[in-house]
Design an enzyme around this catalytic site. Structure first.
Site, PDB file in Angstrom:
ATOM      1  N   ASP A  15     -27.777 -17.863 -21.506  1.00 29.93           N
ATOM      2  CA  ASP A  15     -27.432 -18.782 -22.480  1.00 29.93           C
ATOM      3  C   ASP A  15     -27.956 -18.304 -23.713  1.00 29.93           C
ATOM      4  OD1 ASP A  15     -26.185 -19.936 -20.256  1.00 29.93           O
ATOM      5  OD2 ASP A  15     -26.528 -22.087 -20.870  1.00 29.93           O
TER       6      ASP A  15
ATOM      7  N   GLU B  52     -19.577 -27.259 -19.880  1.00 31.99           N
ATOM      8  CA  GLU B  52     -21.007 -26.888 -20.192  1.00 31.99           C
ATOM      9  C   GLU B  52     -20.898 -26.580 -21.662  1.00 31.99           C
ATOM     10  OE1 GLU B  52     -22.989 -25.326 -16.461  1.00 31.99           O
ATOM     11  OE2 GLU B  52     -21.653 -23.986 -16.929  1.00 31.99           O
TER      12      GLU B  52
HETATM   13  C1  FRU Z   1     -24.578 -22.386 -18.450  1.00 34.50           C
HETATM   14  C2  FRU Z   1     -25.672 -23.072 -17.916  1.00 34.50           C
HETATM   15  C3  FRU Z   1     -26.003 -24.440 -18.607  1.00 34.50           C
HETATM   16  C4  FRU Z   1     -27.577 -24.733 -18.116  1.00 34.50           C
HETATM   17  C5  FRU Z   1     -27.999 -23.154 -17.609  1.00 34.50           C
HETATM   18  C6  FRU Z   1     -28.864 -23.264 -16.538  1.00 34.50           C
HETATM   19  O1  FRU Z   1     -24.520 -20.865 -18.161  1.00 34.50           O
HETATM   20  O2  FRU Z   1     -25.155 -23.598 -16.529  1.00 34.50           O
HETATM   21  O3  FRU Z   1     -25.034 -25.239 -18.367  1.00 34.50           O
HETATM   22  O4  FRU Z   1     -28.131 -25.286 -19.170  1.00 34.50           O
HETATM   23  O5  FRU Z   1     -26.862 -22.417 -17.602  1.00 34.50           O
HETATM   24  O6  FRU Z   1     -29.326 -21.830 -16.195  1.00 34.50           O
END
Ligand code: FRU
Length: 424
Positions: free
Chosen positions: A53, A294
């Site tokens: 992310d 997300e």
């Molecule tokens: C998206 C996600 C987010 C979370 C993170 C965990 O890729 O699932 O929602 O904060 O990755 O690694």
């Protein structure tokens, strides 16, 4: 977490619904909503760490902001373990797939800087070991607050629990680079309440994370989006007429779709500093459709609210499906009603020949969409893959009324600033 009475008195809105009928309109491989194929010959940002992310530094209005000519991004990051016996297979070879799949459990917030909006240089960890109260530092948003370079990093402190937190520090620049200093005191903001947003006690697979604060361009108040699930015991949700929507004959059967209960949450700040928040009912729910919406975020354009959120194929409910990618909804006012962009919600999905090539898309107000490379097939059968853990090529989309169109592709990890702030 506090019991101050609501500013709003009454619930200000009804959540908008992403229905099963909307999701039936999702079609992978429509070229106007499909990310161009990512080559297996991609460059990697670092041989030492995986990144996923990506959170560009921005202002409270959503503009991607450089400081003294330096672009800054934050990334969820985990060490690669090519020599760790724990990640060697029976033949003594590095099992990069297992290492990559385990990354969420050791995610930490790192930062990178650049003069060109690409070719990122590693700055390091944002918080020293021991500063964040939990094991995992999960996604959020860094906000540049002022010309003194103060930054509020909102993120999710996970395991144990999942708490939306913030930590304030400062960005310091020299002619050689950028450092982040003073991210030392993490302030818990709120957790799921079990009344509007599902708790871990209600569902071990709950999601509550990914804060995205913003100022509403119309009412000027400070709000925050986040990912949640609709409150209630796992399995207790009803997929009724409203959640099903207007389906053709033969599509009324919903299977086990009551287990999929994603929502986009919203909270309003009671103070100007964003230290005191009140959760409001979700903006959007996906009961019976999908279990994860997300990293929700907005683009404010043409007086409209474009709400984007990422989702997966594997989190869709029985009887509906769609690619991993970013989905979008649009409304004329903050509290909706929201309608799915392109009829279905799909804005930019992976091509079916490379279903895991990218994820965690972030649509920026300039129409550029950043994401990370997850895995790309290296043979025709798709059985051999190359793990990414690095920035994907940036894609350009055009947002026009109720529709979006893929119109351009740029370099890997290209995240140009929309404005530059000279620090005082
Ligand atoms: C998206 C996600 C987010 C979370 C993170 C965990 O890729 O699932 O929602 O904060 O990755 O690694």
């Amino acid at each position: 977490m506090k019991s101050t009475p609501s500013k709003f008195g009454k619930t200000p809105h009804q959540p908008s619904l992403w229905t099963r009928a909307d999701a039936l309109k999702v079609h992978a491989d429509d070229p106007t909503t499909t990310q161009p194929l990512v080559s297996a010959n991609f460059p990697v940002l670092s041989d030492e760490v995986f990144i996923w992310d990506t959170m560009p530094l921005r202002d409270i209005d959503g503009n991607i902001t450089s400081v003294d000519g330096w672009s800054v991004i934050f990334t969820l990051t985990a060490d690669r373990h090519p020599n760790d016996p724990q990640y060697l297979d029976q033949n003594g070879n590095y099992d990069v797939i297992r290492d990559w799949n385990d990354r969420h459990g050791r995610a930490k917030m790192y930062y990178w800087f650049s003069r060109t909006g690409k070719d990122w240089k590693l700055g390091g960890r944002v918080m020293a070991e021991g500063v964040s109260p939990t094991v995992r530092e999960w996604a959020g948003t860094p906000i540049l607050l002022n010309e003194q370079g103060e930054v509020d990093l909102y993120y999710t402190a996970v395991t144990p629990g999942a708490t939306i937190v913030k930590v304030r520090g400062r960005v310091v620049t020299t002619e050689h680079g950028v450092s982040l200093v003073g991210f030392e005191k993490v302030k818990p903001l709120f957790e799921a309440d079990g009344k509007m947003y599902q708790t871990e006690a209600q569902n071990a697979f709950w999601g509550f994370r990914d804060p995205w604060p913003f100022r509403d361009p119309k009412d000027g108040k400070l709000y925050m989006l986040f990912e949640g699930n609709v409150a209630g015991e796992r399995g207790s949700h009803k997929v009724g007429k409203a959640e099903i929507g207007d389906v053709p004959p033969g599509y009324e059967e919903v299977g086990n779709s009551r287990f999929q209960t994603a929502c986009v949450g919203i909270a309003v700040a009671r103070d100007e500093d964003g230290d005191d928040w009140e959760m409001l009912p979700p903006l959007l729910t996906a009961i019976g459709v999908n279990d994860q919406t997300e990293r929700p975020h907005f683009v404010f354009q043409d007086g409209k609210y474009y709400l984007f959120t990422i989702s997966h194929t594997f989190t869709y409910a029985d009887g509906v499906t769609g690619p991993d990618g970013v989905y979008g909804f649009v409304a004329d006012s903050l509290f909706g009603p929201y309608v799915p962009l392109n009829g279905s919600g799909l804005v930019l999905g992976n091509p079916s020949s490379q279903p895991f090539q990218t994820y965690s898309h972030c649509v920026m107000p300039n129409g550029l969409v950043t994401s990370f490379i997850d895995s790309v097939p290296t043979d025709d059968t798709g059985t051999q893959i190359r793990i990414g853990g690095t920035e994907a090529p940036t894609v350009g989309i055009k947002i026009k009324g109720l529709q979006t169109f893929v119109v351009a592709e740029y370099d890997y990890g290209y995240i140009p600033p929309m404005l530059d702030v000279t620090l005082k």
